[in-house]
Design a protein around this motif. Structure first.
Motif, PDB file in Angstrom:
ATOM      1  N   PHE A   6      -2.760  30.338  -9.615  1.00 15.15           N
ATOM      2  CA  PHE A   6      -4.119  30.460 -10.691  1.00 15.15           C
ATOM      3  C   PHE A   6      -3.629  30.460 -11.894  1.00 15.15           C
ATOM      4  O   PHE A   6      -2.455  30.886 -12.417  1.00 15.15           O
ATOM      5  CB  PHE A   6      -4.701  31.671 -10.221  1.00 15.15           C
ATOM      6  CG  PHE A   6      -5.088  31.917  -8.649  1.00 15.15           C
ATOM      7  CD1 PHE A   6      -5.770  31.100  -8.024  1.00 15.15           C
ATOM      8  CD2 PHE A   6      -4.534  33.258  -8.099  1.00 15.15           C
ATOM      9  CE1 PHE A   6      -6.190  31.171  -6.676  1.00 15.15           C
ATOM     10  CE2 PHE A   6      -4.833  33.156  -6.595  1.00 15.15           C
ATOM     11  CZ  PHE A   6      -5.697  32.315  -6.048  1.00 15.15           C
ATOM     12  N   SER A   7      -4.640  29.929 -12.943  1.00 20.91           N
ATOM     13  CA  SER A   7      -4.426  30.037 -14.238  1.00 20.91           C
ATOM     14  C   SER A   7      -5.716  30.609 -14.897  1.00 20.91           C
ATOM     15  O   SER A   7      -6.736  29.708 -14.916  1.00 20.91           O
ATOM     16  CB  SER A   7      -3.736  28.742 -14.913  1.00 20.91           C
ATOM     17  OG  SER A   7      -3.654  29.087 -16.235  1.00 20.91           O
ATOM     18  N   ASN A   8      -5.831  31.887 -15.317  1.00 20.22           N
ATOM     19  CA  ASN A   8      -7.053  32.348 -16.103  1.00 20.22           C
ATOM     20  C   ASN A   8      -8.149  32.466 -15.251  1.00 20.22           C
ATOM     21  O   ASN A   8      -9.127  31.999 -15.405  1.00 20.22           O
ATOM     22  CB  ASN A   8      -7.353  31.461 -17.462  1.00 20.22           C
ATOM     23  CG  ASN A   8      -7.993  32.398 -18.367  1.00 20.22           C
ATOM     24  OD1 ASN A   8      -8.122  33.524 -18.353  1.00 20.22           O
ATOM     25  ND2 ASN A   8      -8.904  31.509 -18.686  1.00 20.22           N
ATOM     26  N   ASP A  14       0.748  37.898 -12.204  1.00 23.03           N
ATOM     27  CA  ASP A  14       1.761  37.461 -13.606  1.00 23.03           C
ATOM     28  C   ASP A  14       0.926  37.681 -14.839  1.00 23.03           C
ATOM     29  O   ASP A  14       1.471  38.384 -15.601  1.00 23.03           O
ATOM     30  CB  ASP A  14       2.003  35.961 -13.475  1.00 23.03           C
ATOM     31  CG  ASP A  14       2.909  35.598 -12.190  1.00 23.03           C
ATOM     32  OD1 ASP A  14       3.369  36.381 -11.677  1.00 23.03           O
ATOM     33  OD2 ASP A  14       2.845  34.335 -12.143  1.00 23.03           O
ATOM     34  N   ALA A  15      -0.408  37.897 -14.891  1.00 26.75           N
ATOM     35  CA  ALA A  15      -1.154  38.206 -15.954  1.00 26.75           C
ATOM     36  C   ALA A  15      -2.499  38.427 -15.826  1.00 26.75           C
ATOM     37  O   ALA A  15      -3.233  37.762 -14.615  1.00 26.75           O
ATOM     38  CB  ALA A  15      -0.997  36.938 -16.981  1.00 26.75           C
ATOM     39  N   GLY A  16      -3.119  39.082 -16.614  1.00 29.01           N
ATOM     40  CA  GLY A  16      -4.932  39.323 -16.367  1.00 29.01           C
ATOM     41  C   GLY A  16      -4.933  40.298 -15.450  1.00 29.01           C
ATOM     42  O   GLY A  16      -3.902  41.440 -15.370  1.00 29.01           O
ATOM     43  N   ARG A  17      -6.223  40.919 -15.349  1.00 30.64           N
ATOM     44  CA  ARG A  17      -6.585  42.314 -14.703  1.00 30.64           C
ATOM     45  C   ARG A  17      -7.295  42.137 -13.355  1.00 30.64           C
ATOM     46  O   ARG A  17      -7.979  41.292 -13.131  1.00 30.64           O
ATOM     47  CB  ARG A  17      -7.489  42.809 -15.738  1.00 30.64           C
ATOM     48  CG  ARG A  17      -7.958  44.362 -15.300  1.00 30.64           C
ATOM     49  CD  ARG A  17      -8.716  44.932 -16.370  1.00 30.64           C
ATOM     50  NE  ARG A  17      -9.073  46.576 -16.190  1.00 30.64           N
ATOM     51  CZ  ARG A  17     -10.204  46.673 -15.645  1.00 30.64           C
ATOM     52  NH1 ARG A  17     -11.170  45.836 -15.421  1.00 30.64           N
ATOM     53  NH2 ARG A  17     -10.448  47.942 -15.579  1.00 30.64           N
ATOM     54  N   VAL A  71      -6.923  35.946 -14.475  1.00 30.37           N
ATOM     55  CA  VAL A  71      -5.540  36.181 -13.736  1.00 30.37           C
ATOM     56  C   VAL A  71      -4.771  35.025 -13.535  1.00 30.37           C
ATOM     57  O   VAL A  71      -5.526  34.029 -13.404  1.00 30.37           O
ATOM     58  CB  VAL A  71      -6.061  36.690 -12.148  1.00 30.37           C
ATOM     59  CG1 VAL A  71      -5.003  36.682 -11.098  1.00 30.37           C
ATOM     60  CG2 VAL A  71      -6.688  38.117 -12.345  1.00 30.37           C
ATOM     61  N   SER A  72      -3.499  35.203 -13.582  1.00 30.22           N
ATOM     62  CA  SER A  72      -2.468  33.994 -13.539  1.00 30.22           C
ATOM     63  C   SER A  72      -1.584  34.517 -12.506  1.00 30.22           C
ATOM     64  O   SER A  72      -1.149  35.558 -12.211  1.00 30.22           O
ATOM     65  CB  SER A  72      -2.082  33.590 -14.708  1.00 30.22           C
ATOM     66  OG  SER A  72      -2.771  33.196 -15.807  1.00 30.22           O
TER      67      SER A  72
END
Length: 234
Positions: free
Chosen positions: A27-29, A64-67, A13-14
């Motif tokens: 957060f990043s990854n 923004d990204a991830g699940r 998750v980002s």
């Protein structure tokens, strides 16, 4: 069953805030897995992203990204309306400052989430009475928040959060506005909900004493998790 893996899953998750060149990464990854029936406290310094994490788990803040998946539901793939519908069936939220409606009685405040359900008035009243008894406020149903102590108001907030029988409780500094005795009473109720009813609980707190009531404590800092050591819990 309690202990089964993957009730809550964050995978890569980002999340950032702001726009353009002013965006700040929270957060990043980031990844996390919490089993069904666990009670996890999350601690960390101001600005570490604790509140953002709760908003993500509540489906209030898209990533923004991830699940992000909870009990097999992929929140990151849902639209806003679908996430709102999911919250009414799966989630209860307990706030630091109670968020009660001052013009309503304790029973009426607790009943609010049930108004979205296809229940009769009698069914709603029975559920409200049950959860007020569970939090030790069976005799306070007709009292308004102004007539209650902070600890009692927080117990009304807990009753409201559990009246729909959600699988997941998210707690945002639930003892932050309480004296030590009232905080202990609220934490005892959360512990019972976890042990006896199998509720999965994620609690953000700055209070080491509150964190020690959880089964596991994680420290969030600089966008990453680590187990909380003695220096955090002292």
């Amino acid at each position: 069953m309690p202990g089964s893996p993957g009730f809550i899953r964050l995978d890569g998750v980002s999340k950032s805030h702001g726009r353009g060149a002013g965006r700040v990464a929270i957060f990043s990854n980031l990844s996390l897995e919490i089993p069904r029936g666990d009670f996890v406290a999350i601690m960390g310094p101001s600005g570490s992203g604790k509140s953002t994490l709760l908003n993500i788990l509540a489906g209030l803040d898209p990533v923004d990204a991830g699940r992000v998946a909870i009990d097999g539901c992929d929140l990151s793939a849902m639209g806003e309306d679908a996430r709102a519908a999911w919250r009414t069936t799966t989630l209860g939220i307990i706030f630091q400052f109670y968020n009660l409606m001052p013009m309503l009685t304790a029973a009426e405040n607790v009943e609010l989430p049930l108004l979205l359900r296809p229940l009769s008035g009698r069914e709603r009243r029975e559920r409200v009475a049950t959860v007020l008894d569970l939090v030790g406020l069976g005799g306070w149903a007709r009292h308004h928040p102004r007539e209650m102590s902070g600890g009692q108001r927080q117990r009304v907030g807990i009753a409201r959060a559990i009246v729909t029988d959600p699988a997941l409780l998210l707690c945002d500094e639930p003892t932050g506005d309480l004296d030590r005795r009232s905080a202990g009473e609220a934490l005892d109720i959360l512990g019972r909900l976890n042990r006896e009813l199998g509720k999965t609980i994620v609690m953000v707190t700055h209070d080491p004493a509150a964190a020690r009531s959880a089964r596991h404590v994680l420290h969030l800092d600089k966008g990453a998790f680590s187990p909380a050591g003695p220096e955090v819990l002292s």
